[in-house]
Enzyme design. Structure first.
Site, PDB file in Angstrom:
ATOM      1  N   CYS A   1       0.277   3.652   2.904  1.00  0.00           N
ATOM      2  CA  CYS A   1       0.816   3.021   4.114  1.00  0.00           C
ATOM      3  C   CYS A   1       2.322   3.247   4.201  1.00  0.00           C
ATOM      4  CB  CYS A   1       0.527   1.524   4.122  1.00  0.00           C
ATOM      5  SG  CYS A   1      -1.222   1.109   4.124  1.00  0.00           S
TER       6      CYS A   1
ATOM      7  N   CYS B   1       0.830  -1.215   0.000  1.00  0.00           N
ATOM      8  CA  CYS B   1       0.000   0.000   0.000  1.00  0.00           C
ATOM      9  C   CYS B   1       0.865   1.266   0.000  1.00  0.00           C
ATOM     10  CB  CYS B   1      -0.905  -0.051   1.234  1.00  0.00           C
ATOM     11  SG  CYS B   1      -1.707   1.501   1.665  1.00  0.00           S
TER      12      CYS B   1
END
Length: 172
Positions: free
Chosen positions: A97, A94
């Site tokens: 992230c 991600c």
């Protein structure tokens, strides 16, 4: 002085120098001599303290022990920790992230001893992610010592983290 006499002098002085420097003693700032074991113990303590400042990866079982055991308390929030907690639900693939990770790591260092900071990999801990309905990542839980957690979905910048910490976790 010839090369051979210089070499002989060095060979004579080297063992004496080594015997002096390898005595296993360290001088402490208080002037006391300490053993190398003492110095190693102090280094290990500092490393341990530094390690405690890092973000800790949580498994489902550790979550139940350190944060909330939802098997025992399925209908109410019962916090198991002794200080406020931030949990970053993330995935390694991600992008947002990855952008949030260094901020979370810095938060862990800045608030070491005041807040526990954890990460949960939603791909590795699917039961935990499903239990808390994590559908978008990153999802950040702010868990005060008393009261219910508050959730932020999406990446946050440092100022947003500091504001949430000030309002939710460490209000004055």
């Amino acid at each position: 002085m010839s090369k051979s006499s210089t070499l002989l002098s060095l060979l004579f002085l080297l063992p004496m120098t080594l015997s002096i420097s390898c005595t296993g003693k360290t001088t402490h700032p208080d002037g006391q001599k300490r053993s190398n074991a003492y110095a190693q113990e102090q280094t290990a303590t500092k490393k341990k303290e530094k390690k405690n400042m890092e973000v800790k990866e949580l498994t489902t079982q550790e979550f139940k022990e350190k944060v909330m055991n939802y098997d025992v308390h399925p209908k109410e929030w019962v916090f198991e920790g002794d200080k406020p907690v931030i949990i970053d639900f993330y995935a390694t693939w991600c992008g947002p992230c990855k952008a949030t990770a260094p901020i979370v790591a810095d938060i862990a260092k800045t608030y070491a001893g005041k807040i526990d900071v954890y990460k949960v990999d939603v791909d590795q801990q699917q039961e935990l992610a499903a239990t808390f309905g994590i559908r978008s990542i990153p999802t950040i839980f702010f868990i005060p010592k008393q009261g219910n957690p508050q959730v932020q979905v999406g990446a946050m910048n440092r100022a947003q983290f500091d504001e949430a910490i000030k309002e939710i976790l460490l209000p004055e």
